[in-house]
Design an enzyme around this catalytic site. Structure first.
Site, PDB file in Angstrom:
ATOM      1  N   ASP A  72      26.068  11.283  13.193  1.00  0.00           N
ATOM      2  CA  ASP A  72      25.815  12.033  11.952  1.00  0.00           C
ATOM      3  C   ASP A  72      24.315  12.291  11.814  1.00  0.00           C
ATOM      4  O   ASP A  72      23.532  11.347  11.677  1.00  0.00           O
ATOM      5  CB  ASP A  72      26.313  11.237  10.744  1.00  0.00           C
ATOM      6  N   TYR A  77      16.413  14.456   8.112  1.00  0.00           N
ATOM      7  CA  TYR A  77      16.126  13.100   8.601  1.00  0.00           C
ATOM      8  C   TYR A  77      14.944  13.090   9.583  1.00  0.00           C
ATOM      9  O   TYR A  77      14.471  12.027   9.984  1.00  0.00           O
ATOM     10  CB  TYR A  77      17.360  12.469   9.272  1.00  0.00           C
ATOM     11  N   LYS A 106      23.293  18.951   9.106  1.00  0.00           N
ATOM     12  CA  LYS A 106      23.398  19.425   7.719  1.00  0.00           C
ATOM     13  C   LYS A 106      22.289  20.427   7.388  1.00  0.00           C
ATOM     14  O   LYS A 106      21.133  20.239   7.784  1.00  0.00           O
ATOM     15  CB  LYS A 106      23.311  18.238   6.742  1.00  0.00           C
ATOM     16  N   HIS A 139      24.235  20.244   2.826  1.00  0.00           N
ATOM     17  CA  HIS A 139      23.866  18.864   2.497  1.00  0.00           C
ATOM     18  C   HIS A 139      24.054  18.554   1.010  1.00  0.00           C
ATOM     19  O   HIS A 139      24.511  17.475   0.629  1.00  0.00           O
ATOM     20  CB  HIS A 139      22.415  18.625   2.934  1.00  0.00           C
TER      21      HIS A 139
HETATM   22  N1  LIG Z   1      25.301  13.427   3.085  1.00  0.00           N
HETATM   23  C1  LIG Z   1      24.389  12.700   2.501  1.00  0.00           C
HETATM   24  O1  LIG Z   1      23.788  13.111   1.505  1.00  0.00           O
HETATM   25  C2  LIG Z   1      24.087  11.343   3.012  1.00  0.00           C
HETATM   26  C3  LIG Z   1      24.491  10.972   4.260  1.00  0.00           C
HETATM   27  N2  LIG Z   1      24.213   9.713   4.750  1.00  0.00           N
HETATM   28  C4  LIG Z   1      24.628   9.387   6.125  1.00  0.00           C
HETATM   29  O2  LIG Z   1      25.348   8.146   6.102  1.00  0.00           O
HETATM   30  C5  LIG Z   1      24.700   7.214   6.976  1.00  0.00           C
HETATM   31  C6  LIG Z   1      24.908   5.787   6.518  1.00  0.00           C
HETATM   32  O3  LIG Z   1      24.381   5.555   5.237  1.00  0.00           O
HETATM   33  P1  LIG Z   1      23.009   4.793   4.939  1.00  0.00           P
HETATM   34  O4  LIG Z   1      22.598   5.214   3.587  1.00  0.00           O
HETATM   35  O5  LIG Z   1      22.087   4.984   6.066  1.00  0.00           O
HETATM   36  O6  LIG Z   1      23.378   3.278   4.804  1.00  0.00           O
HETATM   37  P2  LIG Z   1      24.419   2.200   5.364  1.00  0.00           P
HETATM   38  O7  LIG Z   1      25.307   1.851   4.220  1.00  0.00           O
HETATM   39  O8  LIG Z   1      25.016   2.627   6.635  1.00  0.00           O
HETATM   40  O9  LIG Z   1      23.458   0.961   5.578  1.00  0.00           O
HETATM   41  C7  LIG Z   1      22.400   0.954   6.499  1.00  0.00           C
HETATM   42  C8  LIG Z   1      21.687  -0.380   6.382  1.00  0.00           C
HETATM   43  O10 LIG Z   1      22.559  -1.441   6.755  1.00  0.00           O
HETATM   44  C9  LIG Z   1      21.982  -2.197   7.817  1.00  0.00           C
HETATM   45  N3  LIG Z   1      23.095  -2.625   8.686  1.00  0.00           N
HETATM   46  C10 LIG Z   1      23.801  -1.872   9.555  1.00  0.00           C
HETATM   47  N4  LIG Z   1      24.759  -2.597  10.140  1.00  0.00           N
HETATM   48  C11 LIG Z   1      24.667  -3.845   9.651  1.00  0.00           C
HETATM   49  C12 LIG Z   1      25.377  -5.036   9.896  1.00  0.00           C
HETATM   50  N5  LIG Z   1      26.389  -5.085  10.755  1.00  0.00           N
HETATM   51  N6  LIG Z   1      25.003  -6.172   9.209  1.00  0.00           N
HETATM   52  C13 LIG Z   1      23.979  -6.119   8.320  1.00  0.00           C
HETATM   53  N7  LIG Z   1      23.274  -5.011   8.051  1.00  0.00           N
HETATM   54  C14 LIG Z   1      23.614  -3.877   8.713  1.00  0.00           C
HETATM   55  C15 LIG Z   1      21.010  -1.265   8.493  1.00  0.00           C
HETATM   56  O11 LIG Z   1      19.963  -1.991   9.115  1.00  0.00           O
HETATM   57  P3  LIG Z   1      19.333  -1.679  10.576  1.00  0.00           P
HETATM   58  O12 LIG Z   1      19.356  -0.205  10.801  1.00  0.00           O
HETATM   59  O13 LIG Z   1      17.979  -2.231  10.446  1.00  0.00           O
HETATM   60  O14 LIG Z   1      20.177  -2.423  11.557  1.00  0.00           O
HETATM   61  C16 LIG Z   1      20.481  -0.494   7.289  1.00  0.00           C
HETATM   62  O15 LIG Z   1      19.516  -1.248   6.610  1.00  0.00           O
HETATM   63  C17 LIG Z   1      23.257   7.694   6.945  1.00  0.00           C
HETATM   64  O16 LIG Z   1      22.474   7.086   7.925  1.00  0.00           O
HETATM   65  C18 LIG Z   1      23.452   9.183   7.062  1.00  0.00           C
HETATM   66  O17 LIG Z   1      23.770   9.531   8.386  1.00  0.00           O
HETATM   67  C19 LIG Z   1      23.603   8.788   3.947  1.00  0.00           C
HETATM   68  C20 LIG Z   1      23.150   9.113   2.698  1.00  0.00           C
HETATM   69  C21 LIG Z   1      23.330  10.435   2.137  1.00  0.00           C
HETATM   70  O1  LIG Z   2      21.231  12.276   3.398  1.00  0.00           O
HETATM   71  C1  LIG Z   2      20.437  12.017   2.529  1.00  0.00           C
HETATM   72  C2  LIG Z   2      19.640  10.801   2.468  1.00  0.00           C
HETATM   73  O2  LIG Z   2      18.968  10.590   1.248  1.00  0.00           O
HETATM   74  C3  LIG Z   2      18.262  11.657   0.763  1.00  0.00           C
HETATM   75  C4  LIG Z   2      17.468  11.346  -0.451  1.00  0.00           C
HETATM   76  O3  LIG Z   2      18.281  11.201  -1.577  1.00  0.00           O
HETATM   77  C5  LIG Z   2      19.229  12.709   0.459  1.00  0.00           C
HETATM   78  O4  LIG Z   2      18.544  13.854   0.213  1.00  0.00           O
HETATM   79  C6  LIG Z   2      20.203  12.982   1.501  1.00  0.00           C
HETATM   80  O5  LIG Z   2      21.409  13.201   0.928  1.00  0.00           O
END
Ligand SMILES: NC(=O)C1=CN([C@@H]2O[C@H](COP(=O)(O)OP(=O)(O)OC[C@H]3O[C@@H](n4cnc5c(N)ncnc54)[C@H](OP(=O)(O)O)[C@@H]3O)[C@@H](O)[C@H]2O)C=CC1
Ligand SMILES: O=C1CO[C@H](CO)[C@@H](O)[C@@H]1O
Length: 341
Positions: A72, A77, A106, A139
């Site tokens: 993703d 990013y 996105k 997005h």
């Molecule tokens: N469409 C949108 O607007 C959005 C899309 N997204 C997408 O969703 C993805 C996932 O969401 P995100 O907000 O990043 O957060 P997550 O809920 O996936 O959490 C990520 C965090 O959890 C930690 N982590 C991962 N695996 C473990 C584990 N097994 N045990 C303990 N800690 C763990 C990571 O640490 P570390 O990396 O240090 O291991 C990081 O700090 C994003 O990366 C993005 O691709 C996210 C937000 C908005």
């Molecule tokens: O993917 C994302 C991660 O966080 C950003 C800040 O809010 C967002 O813009 C976006 O949705």
């Protein structure tokens, strides 16, 4: 003359066969979900938001080695070039081909104006080193002022919005499918009314709806809505996004929730693995982010157990409208989170 055929020892043959079986099992476990347009998407993908350019290349390689076939990404990013390098290296190794991978990206809010949409996907394709995307998402429904600044602000630090209508943006995204630049299109962070309006105008129905889903924000109403319309749902921030830049000390932490901990103990799995299953067992696609090899492997190792209905209900009782991700100015005419859902 000696034959050039390499004769492997029985133990090697056994090891190879065992490895092949292991790989097959791993792949069979990453059961793809069939989208309404007939394409399939692997149920677990690697999230890449906040994955630093210096870390994400290795993370994507580790993920592919662990069996992930879905990544993703997003222009905003700021790491798509490095992800492209990892994909190129893995394709060159020959163990995985482009068509084995499902790559999402996105369209960012500064590129909503119809004349900017095709250029935006082309930049993403160039950065990722790909000829097509599997899925391109809008997005957010809100548009921002067009230009180089991804978060354009005025002298007072206030976000400068643009009045582009997301329906016009969608109509242009439809042409990207016709041009073969992406196989599927979808949206992210819309509310129900915005989805209704989009569906009314759409020639191509969104194949995917990506939203924040975890036990603090279970999104049952939006998920039910999507089920009615045969739109697949991807759960983002499934682990509670602890590394989100605006997290404050003392914020609730899903990974420390006693209810989830005790369910994890029952299955001999980690809390993260239970959270990933919480999405899968509700019929969702899920994209946990990690740059840590052991966690990347752990997060994929969730196909040897399943939550019961009672477990899902128990975890669901943590619902508290606990949204972690919002964007920009709440006065934006298309800000999605004023409505109940
Ligand atoms: N469409 C949108 O607007 C959005 C899309 N997204 C997408 O969703 C993805 C996932 O969401 P995100 O907000 O990043 O957060 P997550 O809920 O996936 O959490 C990520 C965090 O959890 C930690 N982590 C991962 N695996 C473990 C584990 N097994 N045990 C303990 N800690 C763990 C990571 O640490 P570390 O990396 O240090 O291991 C990081 O700090 C994003 O990366 C993005 O691709 C996210 C937000 C908005
Ligand atoms: O993917 C994302 C991660 O966080 C950003 C800040 O809010 C967002 O813009 C976006 O949705």
């Amino acid at each position: 003359m000696l034959s050039s055929t390499v004769i492997s020892r029985p133990s090697d043959q056994y090891r190879n066969r065992r490895d092949r079986v292991k790989t097959k099992l791993k792949m069979a476990a990453n059961v793809p979900v069939i989208l309404d347009n007939g394409y399939t998407i692997p149920v677990i993908g690697l999230g890449t938001w906040k994955s630093e350019p210096g870390q994400v290349e290795q993370a994507v390689k580790d993920a592919i080695d662990a069996g992930y076939r879905h990544i993703d990404c997003a222009h905003v990013y700021l790491n798509e070039k490095e992800i492209g390098k990892a994909l190129k290296a893995k394709f060159e190794e020959g163990n995985v081909k482009r068509e084995d991978m499902f790559i999402t990206s996105k369209l960012w809010c500064t590129f909503h104006r119809p004349d900017l949409v095709e250029g935006a996907i082309k930049v993403t394709l160039e950065n990722l080193g790909l000829g097509y995307l599997d899925l391109y998402l809008m997005h957010w429904p809100q548009a921002f002022k067009e230009g180089d600044d991804l978060i354009p602000t005025d002298a007072d630090g206030k976000l400068i919005v643009s009045n582009v209508d997301y329906v016009g943006t969608w109509k242009t995204m439809e042409t990207l499918v016709e041009k073969g630049l992406t196989r599927s299109i979808g949206v992210s962070n819309f509310n129900k009314k915005q989805m209704d309006r989009l569906l009314e105008a759409a020639k191509i129905k969104p194949a995917m709806f990506q939203i924040e889903v975890h036990p603090y924000l279970n999104q049952q109403l939006l998920i039910d809505y999507c089920r009615t319309h045969d739109i697949a749902v991807t759960a983002y921030s499934p682990l509670g996004s602890l590394d989100r830049p605006w997290a404050k000390p003392g914020d609730p932490n899903l990974l420390e929730e006693p209810k989830i901990k005790s369910i994890a103990e029952k299955y001999g799995k980690s809390v993260a693995q239970v959270l990933i299953r919480y999405a899968i067992d509700r019929g969702l696609i899920v994209i946990p982010k990690s740059v840590t090899k052991s966690r990347i492997v752990e997060n994929f190792n969730v196909f040897d157990f399943q939550l019961t209905l009672e477990d899902v209900k128990e975890i669901g009782s943590l619902e508290c409208k606990g949204r972690l991700c919002t964007l920009g100015d709440t006065h934006h005419p298309y800000y999605p989170f004023h409505d109940e859902y």
